[in-house]
Design a protein around this motif. Structure first.
Motif, PDB file in Angstrom:
ATOM      1  N   SER A 231     -15.984  43.320  17.060  1.00  0.00           N
ATOM      2  CA  SER A 231     -15.999  43.037  15.666  1.00  0.00           C
ATOM      3  C   SER A 231     -16.885  44.011  14.998  1.00  0.00           C
ATOM      4  CB  SER A 231     -16.586  41.702  15.435  1.00  0.00           C
ATOM      5  OG  SER A 231     -17.870  41.738  15.881  1.00  0.00           O
ATOM      6  N   SER A 232     -16.581  44.233  13.811  1.00  0.00           N
ATOM      7  CA  SER A 232     -17.392  45.152  13.057  1.00  0.00           C
ATOM      8  C   SER A 232     -18.452  44.383  12.344  1.00  0.00           C
ATOM      9  CB  SER A 232     -16.546  45.837  12.034  1.00  0.00           C
ATOM     10  OG  SER A 232     -15.998  44.849  11.207  1.00  0.00           O
ATOM     11  N   ALA A 233     -18.527  43.167  12.662  1.00  0.00           N
ATOM     12  CA  ALA A 233     -19.506  42.354  11.970  1.00  0.00           C
ATOM     13  C   ALA A 233     -20.883  42.983  12.042  1.00  0.00           C
ATOM     14  CB  ALA A 233     -19.545  40.972  12.595  1.00  0.00           C
ATOM     15  N   ARG A 234     -21.582  42.838  10.986  1.00  0.00           N
ATOM     16  CA  ARG A 234     -22.926  43.388  10.968  1.00  0.00           C
ATOM     17  C   ARG A 234     -23.842  42.434  10.239  1.00  0.00           C
ATOM     18  NH1 ARG A 234     -21.042  45.972  14.122  1.00  0.00           N
ATOM     19  NH2 ARG A 234     -21.113  48.212  14.531  1.00  0.00           N
ATOM     20  N   HIS A 235     -25.060  42.641  10.530  1.00  0.00           N
ATOM     21  CA  HIS A 235     -26.032  41.797   9.863  1.00  0.00           C
ATOM     22  C   HIS A 235     -26.120  42.251   8.427  1.00  0.00           C
ATOM     23  CE1 HIS A 235     -29.915  40.009   8.836  1.00  0.00           C
ATOM     24  NE2 HIS A 235     -29.705  39.220   9.857  1.00  0.00           N
ATOM     25  N   LYS A 236     -26.103  41.315   7.591  1.00  0.00           N
ATOM     26  CA  LYS A 236     -26.093  41.644   6.196  1.00  0.00           C
ATOM     27  C   LYS A 236     -27.232  42.545   5.784  1.00  0.00           C
ATOM     28  CE  LYS A 236     -27.306  38.418   3.565  1.00  0.00           C
ATOM     29  NZ  LYS A 236     -27.245  37.117   2.884  1.00  0.00           N
ATOM     30  N   ARG A 237     -28.376  42.126   6.105  1.00  0.00           N
ATOM     31  CA  ARG A 237     -29.494  42.926   5.678  1.00  0.00           C
ATOM     32  C   ARG A 237     -29.913  43.939   6.685  1.00  0.00           C
ATOM     33  NH1 ARG A 237     -33.533  38.838   4.959  1.00  0.00           N
ATOM     34  NH2 ARG A 237     -32.117  37.529   5.972  1.00  0.00           N
ATOM     35  N   GLY A 238     -29.516  43.703   7.833  1.00  0.00           N
ATOM     36  CA  GLY A 238     -29.933  44.629   8.861  1.00  0.00           C
ATOM     37  C   GLY A 238     -31.288  44.209   9.400  1.00  0.00           C
TER      38      GLY A 238
ATOM     39  N   GLY B 223     -27.532  49.578   7.466  1.00  0.00           N
ATOM     40  CA  GLY B 223     -28.518  48.781   6.758  1.00  0.00           C
ATOM     41  C   GLY B 223     -29.759  48.472   7.570  1.00  0.00           C
ATOM     42  N   CYS B 224     -29.671  48.694   8.817  1.00  0.00           N
ATOM     43  CA  CYS B 224     -30.823  48.394   9.670  1.00  0.00           C
ATOM     44  C   CYS B 224     -31.888  49.486   9.562  1.00  0.00           C
ATOM     45  CB  CYS B 224     -30.389  48.263  11.116  1.00  0.00           C
ATOM     46  SG  CYS B 224     -29.256  46.904  11.406  1.00  0.00           S
ATOM     47  N   ARG B 225     -33.097  49.036   9.656  1.00  0.00           N
ATOM     48  CA  ARG B 225     -34.181  50.001   9.614  1.00  0.00           C
ATOM     49  C   ARG B 225     -34.889  50.007  10.930  1.00  0.00           C
ATOM     50  NH1 ARG B 225     -35.699  46.339   5.481  1.00  0.00           N
ATOM     51  NH2 ARG B 225     -33.897  45.437   6.454  1.00  0.00           N
ATOM     52  N   CYS B 226     -34.150  49.649  11.900  1.00  0.00           N
ATOM     53  CA  CYS B 226     -34.776  49.544  13.211  1.00  0.00           C
ATOM     54  C   CYS B 226     -35.129  50.921  13.789  1.00  0.00           C
ATOM     55  CB  CYS B 226     -33.825  48.813  14.157  1.00  0.00           C
ATOM     56  SG  CYS B 226     -32.149  49.427  14.162  1.00  0.00           S
TER      57      CYS B 226
ATOM     58  N   PRO C 173     -30.715  45.787  -0.530  1.00  0.00           N
ATOM     59  CA  PRO C 173     -29.998  45.312   0.629  1.00  0.00           C
ATOM     60  C   PRO C 173     -30.775  45.637   1.843  1.00  0.00           C
ATOM     61  CG  PRO C 173     -28.787  46.901  -0.602  1.00  0.00           C
ATOM     62  CD  PRO C 173     -30.067  46.681  -1.316  1.00  0.00           C
ATOM     63  N   ASN C 174     -31.265  46.733   1.845  1.00  0.00           N
ATOM     64  CA  ASN C 174     -31.967  47.081   3.034  1.00  0.00           C
ATOM     65  C   ASN C 174     -33.072  46.116   3.214  1.00  0.00           C
ATOM     66  OD1 ASN C 174     -30.381  49.024   3.302  1.00  0.00           O
ATOM     67  ND2 ASN C 174     -31.669  50.596   2.511  1.00  0.00           N
TER      68      ASN C 174
END
Length: 704
Positions: free
Chosen positions: A377-384, A409-412, A641-642
């Motif tokens: 799935s391409s699902a992703r966390h909304k905010r990351g 969106g992730c800042r990991c 969003p981020n």
DNA sequence: GAGTTTGAAACT
DNA sequence: CAGTTTCAAACTC
């Protein structure tokens, strides 16, 4: 369906009747709302036929399941209704919408029950009004299978508010269970209603309710073998989980009063439980989820009134399994809970929105014959996420916890997410964008879109829809329940419903506006249900998003602005709990109960909303209690969003134009599901023609 | 089971 | 808006 009454072993005659009535009412919704007429019954029957006779089977299985479930421990968690439904209120606000109808009917049933209990109508209405818990109807919507959609366009969806919070997600469902085909069918074909009915029948007491809840969970959780049947997959953090909650909540709502009364009895234990023995419950702290389902919280200082609390964040009340201390997230403190929620929403309208969203298009989204998704799935966390040390390989990472890959969106830092690295995601987007041609702005744009989309884009919301199969995504994440999303058909009514469906009282005003817009949107966009958390997805429904072959990014890119708008809209309306609306509506709601609707109008009103409307609404809604702390206006603005906070509405304006690529695509999807309703928008794509549609959509979007 | 680590949520 | 604090879950021992 009617067989349910007879089958319900536990059900009393009265209950059976209620059930039947309830169904009828629902049917009415589909039909058009007129209560009580024979015609209704007839239609209902017809409707039942649509289920292909599966219903009976399902029912049986359900019944059995329920019985079995009794043995299991029920999580009797009630979901908070965020918006919902109140009988009377509903009638006023959104009488026309299916969702409302659904709700209303449900309410009626509830009312009757309540009366039986000695509660007053007024009471009920008042209570219900405030209640933000997810309604069954919502679930139903989410769950509702194509059948419904196909035929009646039921899509009703209520805004279910519950988003897929990871929390809720977590539990999702035990994958191991091999559900029987019947169960699957039940979920699939019967949809929530069937389940609900069954549960209702069997639920005469709290215990029963719990059992029912369990049953629901089971049903939902029913393993998906990957077969088509396994539509009701639960995805962690996805709509599916919400669905579960919703279902539970439904029961709860239905018997709200009853519960309360009972609560005095059972409640004592519960309360004691919650407040007294914090650790007692911590069965496994490691797994805070019950086996079946919901996660249990262990809050000590927040009283379960902050997002730290998984239960609260998921829009559900804390239950026995929780080991929280000083818990206020209980039905007894409904007002407090609602106020708090509102306050939080005021700060961040998307606070309760599903955390996991799915980009509209994933390629593979399409299901294989075996029912499994071709691609992960391409699902992703909304905010990351913002992981620094866990490398996104532990549950500290919300993306990982939800079994989704990291995204732009992730800042990991040092992302090694097994479900998808951020880097990979970015690359993919670029590729997609390039390929898509249209869109290809840059990853940056994509990123923005993504972010925005999260919020707004229904597509992103991934609801799980039961209907589809959920197999593990390719990922196989351990838990993974992937999202399956299904598109609900969005019937015309749906649109209306959506628009109307009120999520929160406050939106009533805005709702009207929304309604109109919603229709537009709906038409334009499709709605997929999000199964996911279901609810969240509801919006999703829109989601229907059909999984366009395109990459999400593409979609974004193409319609980025539009998409954003859509997404934003969807979210608002949706509200966290919003469930899934079936149709576009759902999307809107999902976001935050609060207001989305307004956003829908979007084109028209969005702007206003942005600046004022939304905030105003929020403020108004904000409970006095909360007011102290909350700053209404700010809330509206969510953070980028981020950032964790999303900003809702910016893009809403554009919605009006609506036709964001993504939406359209979604819609197309829906259309497929429901042949009877031709796609309003040009972009509608059928599964088969997804590509074509896509392209057209893109073109449109680009043109736009 | 207690303590530590982690990152989201909340606060300033 | 950025930085800090608080919180509870996840994890480790």
């Amino acid at each position: 369906m009617f067989d349910l009454s007879s089958q319900g072993k536990e059900c009393k005659n009265l209950d059976a009747q209620k059930v039947v009535e309830d169904h009828e009412d629902r049917c009415d919704g589909f039909l058009q709302l007129l209560p009580g007429s024979l015609q209704r019954v007839q239609e209902y029957e017809d409707f039942a036929e649509n289920f292909e006779g599966v219903a009976e089977v399902t029912v049986d299985s359900m019944t059995n399941d329920l019985e079995a479930s009794e043995h299991q421990r029920g999580m009797s968690r009630r979901c908070l209704q965020f918006g919902d439904a109140q009988p009377e209120a509903t009638a006023n606000c959104s009488s026309s919408s299916l969702a409302n109808d659904m709700i209303t009917s449900r309410s009626v049933a509830t009312t009757s029950e309540t009366e039986g209990l000695g509660l007053s109508h007024v009471d009920l209405s008042v209570i219900s009004r405030k209640r933000q818990l997810v309604n069954l109807s919502q679930l139903a919507i989410n769950m509702i299978p194509q059948h419904y959609g196909e035929k009646s366009s039921l899509t009703v969806s209520k805004p279910s508010g519950i988003g897929l919070h990871l929390n809720s997600i977590v539990n999702a469902i035990p994958m191991g269970r091999g559900g029987t085909a019947s169960m699957k069918l039940a979920v699939d074909s019967m949809g929530i209603q069937g389940i609900k009915s069954a549960s209702v029948m069997s639920c005469q007491s709290m215990e029963n309710m719990q059992s029912c809840s369990d049953a629901f969970e089971k049903v939902l959780a029913a393993p998906q073998d990957g077969t088509l049947e396994a539509k009701a997959c639960v995805i962690p953090g996805s709509a599916a989980s919400e669905s579960l909650c919703t279902m539970e909540s439904i029961d709860c709502q239905t018997t709200l009063h009853r519960k309360r009364e009972l609560s005095s009895e059972h409640g004592d234990s519960n309360e004691m439980f919650n407040q007294q023995s914090p650790k007692k419950k911590r069965k496994k702290s490691s797994n805070s989820t019950d086996g079946e389902g919901c996660k249990r919280c262990n809050c000590k200082k927040t009283k379960c009134l902050k997002l730290y609390c998984d239960c609260f964040a998921a829009g559900i009340y804390c239950a026995d399994p929780c080991s929280c201390q000083g818990c206020f997230n209980r039905p007894e403190y409904e007002d407090t809970v609602l106020e708090t929620r509102q306050q939080i929403e005021s700060r961040n309208p998307l606070a309760f929105a599903p955390k996991i969203v799915q980009p509209v298009t994933e390629f593979p989204v399409t299901s294989r014959e075996d029912g499994n998704w071709k691609t992960p799935s391409s699902a992703r966390h909304k905010r990351g996420c913002n992981c620094k040390r866990s490398m996104c390989l532990k549950k500290y990472c919300e993306c990982y916890q939800a079994n989704v890959g990291c995204s732009i969106g992730c800042r990991c830092e040092g992302c090694k997410n097994v479900f998808g690295k951020k880097e990979d995601y970015c690359v993919t987007e670029e590729i997609v964008n390039r390929g898509g041609g249209e869109i290809s702005e840059s990853t940056v744009a994509a990123k923005k879109d993504f972010l925005n989309s999260d919020l707004c884009d229904p597509h992103y919301l991934t609801p799980l829809t039961p209907s589809f199969q959920c197999s593990d995504h390719g990922k196989n994440a351990p838990k993974s329940r992937l999202l399956s999303r299904r598109c609900l058909p969005s019937p015309e009514s749906d649109l209306t419903v959506l628009a109307k469906s009120p999520r929160s009282p406050r939106t009533s005003d805005s709702n009207d506006m929304l309604l109109e817009t919603s229709k537009e949107n709906l038409d334009v966009g499709s709605y997929c249900e999000g199964i996911n958390y279901n609810n969240a997805d509801v919006l999703g429904d829109g989601c229907h998003h059909t999984p366009l072959p395109n990459h999400p990014s593409i979609i974004l890119g193409s319609t980025s602005s539009k998409a954003r708008e859509l997404t934003s809209l969807s979210r608002f309306p949706l509200g966290p709990r919003s469930g899934c609306l079936s149709s576009g509506g759902s999307l809107r709601w999902r976001s935050s109960p609060i207001t989305p609707m307004s956003s829908l109008d979007g084109t028209k009103n969005l702007q206003g909303l942005d600046s004022d409307g939304l905030s105003d609404i929020l403020e108004d809604d904000t409970p006095e209690i909360l007011k102290d702390t909350s700053t209404p206006n700010k809330s509206v603005k969510t953070s980028s969003p981020n950032g964790k906070r999303v900003s809702p509405p910016h893009n809403l304006l554009q919605l009006g134009s609506s036709s964001s690529g993504p939406l359209r695509s979604g819609r197309k999807f829906i259309l497929k599901a429901v042949p009877s309703f031709p796609p309003l928008t040009p972009c509608i794509d059928l599964k088969g023609s997804s590509n074509q549609n896509r392209s057209s959509c893109q073109e449109n979007s680009s043109n736009d």
